[in-house]
Design a protein around this motif. Structure first.
Motif, PDB file in Angstrom:
ATOM      1  N   SER A   1      26.583  -6.173 -15.510  1.00  0.00           N
ATOM      2  CA  SER A   1      27.326  -7.396 -15.184  1.00  0.00           C
ATOM      3  C   SER A   1      28.621  -7.512 -15.974  1.00  0.00           C
ATOM      4  CB  SER A   1      26.454  -8.629 -15.421  1.00  0.00           C
ATOM      5  OG  SER A   1      26.012  -8.665 -16.773  1.00  0.00           O
ATOM      6  N   GLU A   2      28.633  -6.960 -17.190  1.00  0.00           N
ATOM      7  CA  GLU A   2      29.854  -6.993 -17.993  1.00  0.00           C
ATOM      8  C   GLU A   2      29.882  -5.821 -18.971  1.00  0.00           C
ATOM      9  OE1 GLU A   2      30.183 -10.255 -20.731  1.00  0.00           O
ATOM     10  OE2 GLU A   2      28.019 -10.438 -20.942  1.00  0.00           O
ATOM     11  N   ALA A   3      31.084  -5.455 -19.377  1.00  0.00           N
ATOM     12  CA  ALA A   3      31.246  -4.367 -20.350  1.00  0.00           C
ATOM     13  C   ALA A   3      31.100  -4.918 -21.754  1.00  0.00           C
ATOM     14  CB  ALA A   3      32.618  -3.725 -20.177  1.00  0.00           C
ATOM     15  N   LYS A   4      30.409  -4.186 -22.604  1.00  0.00           N
ATOM     16  CA  LYS A   4      30.189  -4.634 -23.979  1.00  0.00           C
ATOM     17  C   LYS A   4      30.649  -3.624 -25.029  1.00  0.00           C
ATOM     18  CE  LYS A   4      26.347  -7.683 -22.825  1.00  0.00           C
ATOM     19  NZ  LYS A   4      24.950  -8.081 -23.112  1.00  0.00           N
ATOM     20  N   VAL A   5      30.963  -2.400 -24.597  1.00  0.00           N
ATOM     21  CA  VAL A   5      31.317  -1.336 -25.537  1.00  0.00           C
ATOM     22  C   VAL A   5      32.640  -0.703 -25.109  1.00  0.00           C
ATOM     23  CG1 VAL A   5      30.618   0.923 -26.449  1.00  0.00           C
ATOM     24  CG2 VAL A   5      28.901  -0.862 -26.107  1.00  0.00           C
ATOM     25  N   SER A   6      33.562  -0.546 -26.046  1.00  0.00           N
ATOM     26  CA  SER A   6      34.848   0.101 -25.767  1.00  0.00           C
ATOM     27  C   SER A   6      34.731   1.611 -25.978  1.00  0.00           C
ATOM     28  CB  SER A   6      35.923  -0.455 -26.697  1.00  0.00           C
ATOM     29  OG  SER A   6      35.664  -0.040 -28.033  1.00  0.00           O
TER      30      SER A   6
ATOM     31  N   ARG B   1      35.495  -1.905 -12.549  1.00  0.00           N
ATOM     32  CA  ARG B   1      34.179  -1.281 -12.372  1.00  0.00           C
ATOM     33  C   ARG B   1      33.535  -1.014 -13.725  1.00  0.00           C
ATOM     34  NH1 ARG B   1      29.544   1.031 -11.427  1.00  0.00           N
ATOM     35  NH2 ARG B   1      29.238   2.265  -9.536  1.00  0.00           N
ATOM     36  N   THR B   2      32.255  -1.367 -13.827  1.00  0.00           N
ATOM     37  CA  THR B   2      31.501  -1.104 -15.047  1.00  0.00           C
ATOM     38  C   THR B   2      30.441  -0.043 -14.782  1.00  0.00           C
ATOM     39  OG1 THR B   2      29.979  -2.906 -14.530  1.00  0.00           O
ATOM     40  CG2 THR B   2      31.823  -3.421 -16.005  1.00  0.00           C
ATOM     41  N   VAL B   3      30.042   0.656 -15.836  1.00  0.00           N
ATOM     42  CA  VAL B   3      28.998   1.678 -15.747  1.00  0.00           C
ATOM     43  C   VAL B   3      28.114   1.579 -16.986  1.00  0.00           C
ATOM     44  CG1 VAL B   3      30.331   3.334 -14.353  1.00  0.00           C
ATOM     45  CG2 VAL B   3      30.506   3.398 -16.854  1.00  0.00           C
ATOM     46  N   ARG B   4      26.917   2.152 -16.868  1.00  0.00           N
ATOM     47  CA  ARG B   4      26.038   2.229 -18.035  1.00  0.00           C
ATOM     48  C   ARG B   4      25.876   3.690 -18.415  1.00  0.00           C
ATOM     49  NH1 ARG B   4      23.407  -1.600 -20.272  1.00  0.00           N
ATOM     50  NH2 ARG B   4      23.372  -2.915 -18.390  1.00  0.00           N
ATOM     51  N   THR B   5      26.103   3.995 -19.680  1.00  0.00           N
ATOM     52  CA  THR B   5      26.028   5.381 -20.137  1.00  0.00           C
ATOM     53  C   THR B   5      24.578   5.794 -20.345  1.00  0.00           C
ATOM     54  OG1 THR B   5      26.025   4.967 -22.522  1.00  0.00           O
ATOM     55  CG2 THR B   5      28.175   4.940 -21.406  1.00  0.00           C
ATOM     56  N   ARG B   6      24.369   7.073 -20.555  1.00  0.00           N
ATOM     57  CA  ARG B   6      23.013   7.564 -20.807  1.00  0.00           C
ATOM     58  C   ARG B   6      22.460   7.037 -22.129  1.00  0.00           C
ATOM     59  NH1 ARG B   6      22.451  12.668 -23.737  1.00  0.00           N
ATOM     60  NH2 ARG B   6      24.421  13.240 -24.725  1.00  0.00           N
ATOM     61  N   HIS B   7      23.342   6.546 -22.998  1.00  0.00           N
ATOM     62  CA  HIS B   7      22.912   5.959 -24.264  1.00  0.00           C
ATOM     63  C   HIS B   7      22.628   4.460 -24.126  1.00  0.00           C
ATOM     64  CE1 HIS B   7      23.987   9.691 -26.247  1.00  0.00           C
ATOM     65  NE2 HIS B   7      25.206   9.606 -25.765  1.00  0.00           N
TER      66      HIS B   7
ATOM     67  N   ASP C   1      24.981   2.128 -23.151  1.00  0.00           N
ATOM     68  CA  ASP C   1      26.178   1.312 -23.337  1.00  0.00           C
ATOM     69  C   ASP C   1      26.716   0.808 -22.002  1.00  0.00           C
ATOM     70  OD1 ASP C   1      26.237   1.763 -26.109  1.00  0.00           O
ATOM     71  OD2 ASP C   1      27.345   3.630 -25.857  1.00  0.00           O
ATOM     72  N   ALA C   2      27.004  -0.473 -21.923  1.00  0.00           N
ATOM     73  CA  ALA C   2      27.691  -1.034 -20.760  1.00  0.00           C
ATOM     74  C   ALA C   2      29.189  -0.973 -21.027  1.00  0.00           C
ATOM     75  CB  ALA C   2      27.250  -2.471 -20.530  1.00  0.00           C
TER      76      ALA C   2
END
Length: 227
Positions: free
Chosen positions: A64-69, A127-133, A135-136
């Motif tokens: 829903s939102e990005a939290k990590v740069s 566009r947001t994505v979630r990493t394999r770790h 991170d949003a």
């Protein structure tokens, strides 16, 4: 840094990387790199792996939102632990072993980055994505970390091959902005170092004496944790 600019840096740097590794001899593919225990072929396998995370990330539900740069992505946590680094080494070697020869390895890399370029080109700016770790992140921020991978490991490969670095100005500027912030990129020229020299020193690939370390610190560098 907007998605269009990051994508252009990714595309240009990946294209230069393809040109540089196409036509290498088998002896060159087997040369050691500073990223031990990887050979040139293994290191390219690693770059393929880290780019190839993206299609699956784009297929998954967007956070829903990005939290990590991009800078925060390189924080020193368990993603750079000995266990995770061991898995990273094995994944790269397994990927390299898929190809029957160096030419096939180069083709694998080219196919992957071109697919990622096509997929990212049609994504909306936010566009947001979630990493394999877990991170949003904004896609633009995660893609910037892929520019880091292609650019910095391009320097590793150029050095292993005894070649002039092929670092493109777009990728060099993008990584420099990540390290220093947009307001300090022009000031970095006062060090007298070329972009490749600066990136090697800022990522631990060339040693810094006390004066040089102080010089970089005054620029407000964000030190990245790297495996």
């Amino acid at each position: 840094m907007n998605l269009g600019r990051v994508l252009e840096a990714f595309r240009l740097e990946s294209g230069a990387f393809t040109d540089a590794v196409s036509g290498l001899s088998e002896a060159e593919w087997n040369l050691p790199t500073r990223c031990a225990p990887w050979t040139v072929r293994d290191l390219l396998g690693h770059v393929c792996v880290v780019i190839d995370w993206l299609p699956g990330m784009l297929d998954a539900p967007a956070p829903s939102e990005a939290k990590v740069s991009a800078a925060e992505y390189y924080r020193p946590d368990n993603r750079f632990s000995p266990q995770t680094n061991g898995a990273r080494i094995a994944l790269a070697q397994d990927r390299a072993a898929r190809s029957v020869d160096g030419a096939a390895s180069a083709e694998d890399f080219t196919a992957i980055w071109q697919q990622v370029d096509r997929l990212c080109r049609v994504q909306p700016a936010g566009r947001t994505v979630r990493t394999r770790h877990g991170d949003a992140m904004l896609l633009s921020e995660f893609l910037l970390t892929r520019v880091v991978e292609v650019a910095v490991h391009g320097l590793d490969l150029a050095d292993a091959l005894g070649s002039e670095p092929w670092l493109t100005s777009s990728a060099g500027d993008a990584v420099l902005e990540l390290l220093l912030g947009a307001e300090q990129t022009a000031t970095a020229r006062k060090t007298g170092w070329s972009r490749p020299q600066f990136l090697r020193r800022a990522t631990g690939r060339e040693p810094l004496d006390d004066t040089e370390a102080a010089q970089i610190e005054r620029l407000g560098i964000r030190w990245l944790a790297l495996g």
